[in-house]
Scaffold this motif. Structure first.
Motif, PDB file in Angstrom:
ATOM      1  N   VAL A 162      -1.310  10.175 -16.442  1.00 19.79           N
ATOM      2  CA  VAL A 162      -0.852   9.740 -15.070  1.00 19.79           C
ATOM      3  C   VAL A 162      -1.917   9.325 -14.048  1.00 19.79           C
ATOM      4  N   VAL A 163      -1.914   8.018 -13.595  1.00 17.81           N
ATOM      5  CA  VAL A 163      -2.906   7.728 -12.777  1.00 17.81           C
ATOM      6  C   VAL A 163      -2.447   7.044 -11.446  1.00 17.81           C
ATOM      7  N   PRO A 164      -3.107   7.301 -10.241  1.00 16.44           N
ATOM      8  CA  PRO A 164      -2.529   6.583  -9.138  1.00 16.44           C
ATOM      9  C   PRO A 164      -2.735   5.003  -9.204  1.00 16.44           C
ATOM     10  N   ILE A 165      -1.860   4.355  -8.339  1.00 14.55           N
ATOM     11  CA  ILE A 165      -1.917   3.000  -8.233  1.00 14.55           C
ATOM     12  C   ILE A 165      -2.384   2.476  -6.819  1.00 14.55           C
ATOM     13  N   GLU A 166      -3.351   1.526  -6.766  1.00 19.81           N
ATOM     14  CA  GLU A 166      -4.033   1.114  -5.324  1.00 19.81           C
ATOM     15  C   GLU A 166      -3.045   0.173  -4.561  1.00 19.81           C
ATOM     16  N   ILE A 196      12.917  10.583 -23.036  1.00 20.59           N
ATOM     17  CA  ILE A 196      11.906  10.563 -22.186  1.00 20.59           C
ATOM     18  C   ILE A 196      12.222   9.949 -20.793  1.00 20.59           C
ATOM     19  N   ARG A 197      13.282   8.911 -21.098  1.00 17.27           N
ATOM     20  CA  ARG A 197      13.612   8.243 -20.115  1.00 17.27           C
ATOM     21  C   ARG A 197      14.562   8.925 -19.037  1.00 17.27           C
ATOM     22  N   LYS A 198      15.131  10.212 -19.747  1.00 15.14           N
ATOM     23  CA  LYS A 198      16.045  10.967 -18.886  1.00 15.14           C
ATOM     24  C   LYS A 198      15.122  11.893 -18.249  1.00 15.14           C
ATOM     25  N   ILE A 199      13.828  12.214 -18.826  1.00 13.97           N
ATOM     26  CA  ILE A 199      13.159  13.104 -18.156  1.00 13.97           C
ATOM     27  C   ILE A 199      12.389  12.280 -16.895  1.00 13.97           C
ATOM     28  N   LEU A 200      12.176  10.781 -17.200  1.00  9.10           N
ATOM     29  CA  LEU A 200      11.728  10.288 -16.077  1.00  9.10           C
ATOM     30  C   LEU A 200      12.537   9.260 -15.608  1.00  9.10           C
ATOM     31  N   GLU A 257       8.372   8.545  -8.668  1.00  5.61           N
ATOM     32  CA  GLU A 257       8.437   9.573  -8.464  1.00  5.61           C
ATOM     33  C   GLU A 257       7.154  10.485  -8.742  1.00  5.61           C
ATOM     34  N   ASN A 258       7.330  11.553  -8.104  1.00  8.77           N
ATOM     35  CA  ASN A 258       6.216  12.501  -8.447  1.00  8.77           C
ATOM     36  C   ASN A 258       6.190  12.994  -9.682  1.00  8.77           C
ATOM     37  N   ILE A 259       5.128  13.214 -10.555  1.00  3.73           N
ATOM     38  CA  ILE A 259       5.158  13.603 -11.567  1.00  3.73           C
ATOM     39  C   ILE A 259       4.286  15.035 -11.845  1.00  3.73           C
ATOM     40  N   PHE A 260       5.113  16.163 -11.990  1.00  2.97           N
ATOM     41  CA  PHE A 260       4.523  17.455 -11.709  1.00  2.97           C
ATOM     42  C   PHE A 260       4.215  17.892 -13.218  1.00  2.97           C
ATOM     43  N   TRP A 261       3.452  19.118 -13.113  1.00  2.00           N
ATOM     44  CA  TRP A 261       3.079  19.585 -14.452  1.00  2.00           C
ATOM     45  C   TRP A 261       4.271  19.855 -15.244  1.00  2.00           C
ATOM     46  N   ASP A 262       5.370  20.329 -14.732  1.00  4.31           N
ATOM     47  CA  ASP A 262       6.512  20.840 -15.469  1.00  4.31           C
ATOM     48  C   ASP A 262       7.244  19.581 -16.279  1.00  4.31           C
ATOM     49  N   THR A 263       7.026  18.254 -15.624  1.00  5.90           N
ATOM     50  CA  THR A 263       7.525  17.201 -16.320  1.00  5.90           C
ATOM     51  C   THR A 263       6.815  16.715 -17.195  1.00  5.90           C
ATOM     52  N   VAL A 292       0.909  -1.309   0.015  1.00  5.84           N
ATOM     53  CA  VAL A 292      -0.145   0.021   0.101  1.00  5.84           C
ATOM     54  C   VAL A 292       0.817   1.166  -0.025  1.00  5.84           C
ATOM     55  N   ILE A 293       1.843   1.356   0.936  1.00  8.40           N
ATOM     56  CA  ILE A 293       2.840   2.485   0.819  1.00  8.40           C
ATOM     57  C   ILE A 293       3.653   2.686  -0.422  1.00  8.40           C
ATOM     58  N   LYS A 294       4.027   1.451  -1.143  1.00  7.17           N
ATOM     59  CA  LYS A 294       4.775   1.724  -2.201  1.00  7.17           C
ATOM     60  C   LYS A 294       3.861   2.229  -3.366  1.00  7.17           C
ATOM     61  N   ALA A 295       2.693   1.620  -3.366  1.00  9.56           N
ATOM     62  CA  ALA A 295       1.601   2.169  -4.341  1.00  9.56           C
ATOM     63  C   ALA A 295       1.286   3.479  -4.204  1.00  9.56           C
ATOM     64  N   SER A 296       1.288   4.092  -2.809  1.00  8.99           N
ATOM     65  CA  SER A 296       0.765   5.413  -2.943  1.00  8.99           C
ATOM     66  C   SER A 296       1.937   6.324  -3.156  1.00  8.99           C
ATOM     67  N   GLN A 297       3.155   5.912  -3.283  1.00  6.93           N
ATOM     68  CA  GLN A 297       4.473   6.582  -3.811  1.00  6.93           C
ATOM     69  C   GLN A 297       4.702   6.417  -5.212  1.00  6.93           C
ATOM     70  N   SER A 298       3.710   6.040  -6.005  1.00  8.92           N
ATOM     71  CA  SER A 298       3.986   5.413  -7.363  1.00  8.92           C
ATOM     72  C   SER A 298       2.943   6.095  -8.222  1.00  8.92           C
ATOM     73  N   LYS A 299       3.450   6.144  -9.398  1.00  3.53           N
ATOM     74  CA  LYS A 299       2.310   6.673 -10.360  1.00  3.53           C
ATOM     75  C   LYS A 299       2.204   5.585 -11.434  1.00  3.53           C
ATOM     76  N   TYR A 300       1.255   5.478 -12.109  1.00  3.06           N
ATOM     77  CA  TYR A 300       1.337   4.722 -13.544  1.00  3.06           C
ATOM     78  C   TYR A 300       1.257   5.684 -14.625  1.00  3.06           C
ATOM     79  N   ILE A 301       2.096   5.780 -15.525  1.00  6.00           N
ATOM     80  CA  ILE A 301       2.233   6.792 -16.328  1.00  6.00           C
ATOM     81  C   ILE A 301       1.902   6.222 -17.943  1.00  6.00           C
ATOM     82  N   MET A 302       1.189   6.548 -18.739  1.00  3.39           N
ATOM     83  CA  MET A 302       0.977   6.191 -19.896  1.00  3.39           C
ATOM     84  C   MET A 302       1.225   7.322 -21.099  1.00  3.39           C
ATOM     85  N   MET A 303       1.720   7.051 -22.334  1.00  6.96           N
ATOM     86  CA  MET A 303       1.799   8.321 -23.272  1.00  6.96           C
ATOM     87  C   MET A 303       2.120   7.794 -24.800  1.00  6.96           C
TER      88      MET A 303
END
Ligand code: PRT
Ligand code: ZN
Length: 305
Positions: free
Chosen positions: A297-301, A247-251, A277-283, A226-237
């Motif tokens: 960018v979607v949260p993970i349960e 892109i790998r350098k940015i993330l 990591e947190n994905i901010f608007w500027d990223t 649960v802790i790991k999930a709350s600190q992670s995001k699923y990203i698609m593009m």
């Protein structure tokens, strides 16, 4: 012959206070359901072999230390104070997992305007605190001769009442200190809420069996998930294939991404990945400049590695 009762664990939890809601929320996200009732001391899980014992937070270390409860969820400041006061060295309480909430620090503060030039300045001070055990251990470690004035609450007003020259209390934002004309000068303990386990193995009637250890391991794994999930995001593009290295350098926190070819010649791809990591608007804007589109960018349960 009747089968022995399956093992059930006891977990001591704050009945009502700062840690209660986040603790309930964590256990719920671990998939455990409870029938909470305000007036009951115990609350049994309906789908996991765990009973909550709902008590004042100050009482949790004693129940866990004595093995009356195998587990507890409590601020580490309270555990430290209990063990310092009781001078517990044998079978100390074990910290299984820091939970990332209830963060605060135990600090020494002096009135603004009072000269302070390092811990030596505390010599012969009267320091008011509700954490005498932790404070005494700190002063002893540094060889500072100061008087500890034990108070059970409203420690921050002690200098104004002239019953102390300094205080030692919990701080989170620092607003309470500021509004009482105090200045934080030393942090003596960093704290957060944690899942803790008894160090006892043989309390009569509540032995730490293999079955219980397995239940504790299972609960700890779920909490970690649960802790790991709350600190992670699923990203698609979607992106041009040539943009993948940029892109790998940015993330940099992006784990081995899944790359799917789009279209017929494969020069466009869809990228799916978990980012630690947190994905901010500027990223997101930087990704767009590299040609990425439809960035989601979607949260993970839950996560189990
Ligand atoms: O009734 P019970 O005994 O169970 O609860 P309690 O009133 O003793 O404890 P409670 O619910 O207030 O706090 C429980 C735990 O929360 C503490 O033991 C800490 O581990 C954690 N925690 C985190 C804090 C704070 N942050 C905190 N800021 N506990 C207390 N404070 C108080 C602090 O004592 C001071 O008065 O908040 C004030 C300072 O806050 P700032 O933001 O102004 O710096
Ligand atoms: Zn308390």
């Amino acid at each position: 012959m009747t089968n022995p009762q399956p093992a059930r664990l006891r977990l001591a939890l704050q009945k009502s206070g700062r840690l209660t809601e986040r603790s309930h929320d964590l256990l719920t996200r671990c998939g455990l359901t409870f029938n909470f009732s305000k007036d009951k001391l115990f609350s049994e899980s309906e789908n996991f072999p765990l009973d909550l014992m709902l008590v004042r937070d100050d009482d949790i270390p004693e129940y866990v230390s004595d093995g009356i409860c195998e587990l507890g969820i409590v601020g580490l400041n309270v555990v430290e104070e209990y063990q310092q006061q009781k001078k517990i060295t044998a079978n100390p309480i074990k910290v299984l997992k820091k939970l990332g909430f209830g963060n605060c620090r135990l600090s020494i503060a002096v009135p603004v305007g009072r000269p302070y030039d390092g811990p030596e300045s505390l010599k012969h001070f009267r320091i008011a605190t509700s954490y005498p055990g932790t404070l005494r251990a700190y002063l002893a470690r540094l060889g500072i001769d100061a008087q500890v004035v034990e108070l059970s609450g409203s420690v921050e007003i002690a200098p104004k009442l002239q019953v102390a020259d300094a205080i030692c209390d919990l701080v989170s934002t620092g607003a309470t200190l500021r509004s009482n004309g105090l200045r934080e000068v030393e942090t003596i303990f960093q704290s957060e809420c944690a899942l803790v386990q008894t160090g006892q193995t043989g309390q009569t009637g509540r032995e730490m069996t293999k079955e219980k250890s397995d239940i504790i391991a299972s609960l700890t794994r779920r909490i970690e998930g649960v802790i790991k999930a709350s600190q992670s995001k699923y990203i698609m593009m979607n992106a041009p294939r040539s943009a993948l290295p940029a892109i790998r350098k940015i993330l940099p926190g992006m784990e081995a991404p899944t790359v799917i070819s789009l279209g017929e010649n494969g020069d466009k791809i869809a990228i799916h990945s978990v980012s630690q990591e947190n994905i901010f608007w500027d990223t997101m804007e930087k990704l767009k400049l590299e040609g990425a589109s439809s960035i989601l960018v979607v949260p993970i349960e839950k996560i189990i590695d």
